[in-house]
Motif scaffolding. Structure first.
Motif, PDB file in Angstrom:
ATOM      1  N   UNK A   1      -0.758  -0.168  -3.717  1.00 59.89           N
ATOM      2  CA  UNK A   1      -2.137   0.211  -3.970  1.00 59.89           C
ATOM      3  C   UNK A   1      -2.433   0.495  -5.423  1.00 59.89           C
ATOM      4  N   UNK A   2      -1.461   0.276  -6.306  1.00 65.75           N
ATOM      5  CA  UNK A   2      -1.676   0.510  -7.736  1.00 65.75           C
ATOM      6  C   UNK A   2      -2.548  -0.586  -8.347  1.00 65.75           C
ATOM      7  N   UNK A   3      -2.496  -1.772  -7.744  1.00 66.88           N
ATOM      8  CA  UNK A   3      -3.348  -2.893  -8.141  1.00 66.88           C
ATOM      9  C   UNK A   3      -4.186  -3.312  -6.951  1.00 66.88           C
TER      10      UNK A   3
ATOM     11  N   UNK B   1     -11.822  -1.478  -9.683  1.00 63.44           N
ATOM     12  CA  UNK B   1     -10.720  -2.298  -9.183  1.00 63.44           C
ATOM     13  C   UNK B   1      -9.730  -2.577 -10.319  1.00 63.44           C
ATOM     14  N   UNK B   2      -8.440  -2.439  -9.998  1.00 64.47           N
ATOM     15  CA  UNK B   2      -7.376  -2.698 -10.963  1.00 64.47           C
ATOM     16  C   UNK B   2      -6.857  -4.122 -10.802  1.00 64.47           C
TER      17      UNK B   2
ATOM     18  N   UNK C   1     -19.912  -3.010 -10.532  1.00 64.20           N
ATOM     19  CA  UNK C   1     -18.507  -2.678 -10.302  1.00 64.20           C
ATOM     20  C   UNK C   1     -17.693  -2.814 -11.590  1.00 64.20           C
ATOM     21  N   UNK C   2     -16.594  -2.069 -11.637  1.00 64.53           N
ATOM     22  CA  UNK C   2     -15.746  -2.030 -12.828  1.00 64.53           C
ATOM     23  C   UNK C   2     -14.405  -2.680 -12.523  1.00 64.53           C
ATOM     24  N   UNK C   3     -13.907  -3.474 -13.472  1.00 68.03           N
ATOM     25  CA  UNK C   3     -12.639  -4.171 -13.292  1.00 68.03           C
ATOM     26  C   UNK C   3     -11.726  -3.838 -14.471  1.00 68.03           C
ATOM     27  N   UNK C   4     -10.608  -3.173 -14.160  1.00 66.08           N
ATOM     28  CA  UNK C   4      -9.682  -2.695 -15.177  1.00 66.08           C
ATOM     29  C   UNK C   4      -8.470  -3.626 -15.237  1.00 66.08           C
ATOM     30  N   UNK C   5      -8.291  -4.312 -16.340  1.00 68.48           N
ATOM     31  CA  UNK C   5      -7.186  -5.252 -16.484  1.00 68.48           C
ATOM     32  C   UNK C   5      -5.924  -4.511 -16.894  1.00 68.48           C
ATOM     33  N   UNK C   6      -4.865  -4.683 -16.112  1.00 72.64           N
ATOM     34  CA  UNK C   6      -3.576  -4.054 -16.384  1.00 72.64           C
ATOM     35  C   UNK C   6      -2.570  -5.175 -16.626  1.00 72.64           C
TER      36      UNK C   6
ATOM     37  N   UNK D   1       7.082  -8.242  -9.493  1.00 71.70           N
ATOM     38  CA  UNK D   1       6.782  -6.889  -9.948  1.00 71.70           C
ATOM     39  C   UNK D   1       5.311  -6.528  -9.709  1.00 71.70           C
ATOM     40  N   UNK D   2       4.427  -7.516  -9.878  1.00 69.59           N
ATOM     41  CA  UNK D   2       3.016  -7.278  -9.600  1.00 69.59           C
ATOM     42  C   UNK D   2       2.788  -7.061  -8.108  1.00 69.59           C
ATOM     43  N   UNK D   3       3.482  -7.832  -7.286  1.00 71.02           N
ATOM     44  CA  UNK D   3       3.295  -7.711  -5.836  1.00 71.02           C
ATOM     45  C   UNK D   3       3.733  -6.344  -5.330  1.00 71.02           C
ATOM     46  N   UNK D   4       4.772  -5.798  -5.911  1.00 67.24           N
ATOM     47  CA  UNK D   4       5.205  -4.453  -5.520  1.00 67.24           C
ATOM     48  C   UNK D   4       4.107  -3.435  -5.818  1.00 67.24           C
ATOM     49  N   UNK D   5       3.459  -3.565  -6.969  1.00 69.52           N
ATOM     50  CA  UNK D   5       2.355  -2.662  -7.314  1.00 69.52           C
ATOM     51  C   UNK D   5       1.138  -2.902  -6.437  1.00 69.52           C
ATOM     52  N   UNK D   6       0.919  -4.140  -6.046  1.00 71.13           N
ATOM     53  CA  UNK D   6      -0.207  -4.478  -5.163  1.00 71.13           C
ATOM     54  C   UNK D   6      -0.037  -3.798  -3.813  1.00 71.13           C
TER      55      UNK D   6
END
Length: 339
Positions: free
Chosen positions: A84-86, A17-18, A45-50, A76-81
């Motif tokens: 599906x990027x986050x 998960x990003x 599970x793996x959690x990748x901090x961006x 800007x984060x919501x657009x990536x969310x």
């Protein structure tokens, strides 16, 4: 021989998960709290901090009241969310607008740190409270809410805008040639960064007569509204009392349509339970920016789920409007349009 089609092959379970967050030291510390709780609950599970900067991070000079958008820290984060990027975003809940974009939802809230504002004095000065500050002392804050409450209670003090992360603001405060006598900050940020020793005075309805921001002290986690896997994970690490109290506060703010820049202060407290549903007491205040007028309310009510939390916030909003909050907010909106 049977043919296996792609549709008949079960999809692999999500194990990675990003996680989106701002680059600031405080944002990263808060994200680490969330990730560590998730790793404990889901060690496989793996959690990748961006981490990345937002519009609010890149512009360190404009006062908050002069920005034209309420989504300084989130857009800007919501657009990536949504793309599906986050998979989810970790926020300071007080920075999250009460109206989220389509397809986004508040998925969980971590246990609240101390939500109060605090006074932080310049190193070497002897003053221990707002009441002790001499006339003309310079208080650093970019918050309209704090500015308005200071103007109401302490008109002899001078308020000047200060921007930047905690380290930057503390450095400006302590600079030998700095103009600030003190800062008003959120206790939660200082405590999470191990800077509690800088706190001179905790401020609340009794001490300093200052109420805090909606959602202050809480870590909010934003998700895609249809992502049941992430929602299920967050349910395991979230705190119900914090969630319900902050939902009520956000309902109040949304009803007043003040947005994140409204001079609205709150103070929420769970009352000792004596049978029946849990009760929440909320104090709230709306103050004209110059401190000349205010509307205050104190309401108690049963809050046991998200629906009753939303209803309770609406009830507090109605009481504030009955006490004159609507006229104050209308005047603030008119001044913004003409300025």
């Amino acid at each position: 021989m049977a043919t296996v089609t792609p549709a008949s092959i079960p999809s692999a379970p999500r194990t990675s998960f990003n996680v989106g967050t701002r680059r600031s030291k405080l944002a990263l510390a808060q994200t680490e709290l969330v990730v560590e709780a998730l790793k404990k609950a889901y060690p496989e599970r793996q959690f990748n901090v961006i981490a990345r900067d937002t519009a609010g991070d890149r512009d360190q000079t404009t006062a908050f009241k002069d920005f034209t958008t309420k989504n300084l820290w989130t857009q800007e984060f919501e657009e990536s969310l949504v793309k599906g990027e986050l998979d989810f975003i970790v926020h300071s809940l007080k920075d999250v607008p009460t109206l989220l974009p389509p397809k986004c939802a508040l998925g969980g809230v971590m246990k609240r740190e101390d939500p109060r504002d605090v006074l932080v004095m310049k190193q070497g000065l002897p003053y221990r409270s707002l009441d002790e500050l001499p006339a003309g002392s310079v208080v650093g804050t970019s918050s309209i809410r704090r500015t308005a409450q200071l103007a109401q209670r302490y008109p002899h003090l001078k308020v000047e805008s200060t921007r930047g992360n905690l380290g930057t603001r503390l450095a400006k405060l302590d600079a030998p040639d700095g103009r600030y006598t003190c800062l008003i900050l959120a206790a939660a940020g200082l405590l999470r960064l191990g800077l509690g020793d800088r706190i001179t005075q905790y401020l609340d309805s009794t001490n300093g007569k200052m109420l805090y921001a909606v959602g202050q002290g809480a870590i909010g986690i934003e998700i895609r509204e249809d992502d049941n896997i992430v929602l299920e994970m967050l349910d395991k690490i979230g705190d119900k009392e914090t969630l319900l109290a902050t939902l009520a506060e956000r309902s109040l703010l949304r009803t007043l349509e003040g947005g994140c820049s409204a001079p609205l202060g709150v103070e929420s407290q769970w009352l000792p339970r004596e049978g029946g549903a849990p009760k929440l007491r909320m104090r709230a205040i709306v103050v004209a920016v110059d401190g000349s007028r205010s509307a205050e309310a104190e309401v108690e009510g049963e809050v046991q789920d998200s629906r009753s939390a939303e209803a309770f916030g609406l009830e507090v909003a109605k009481e504030l409007v009955a006490q004159g909050a609507g006229a104050i907010l209308d005047e603030i909106k008119r001044s913004k349009i003409t300025s």
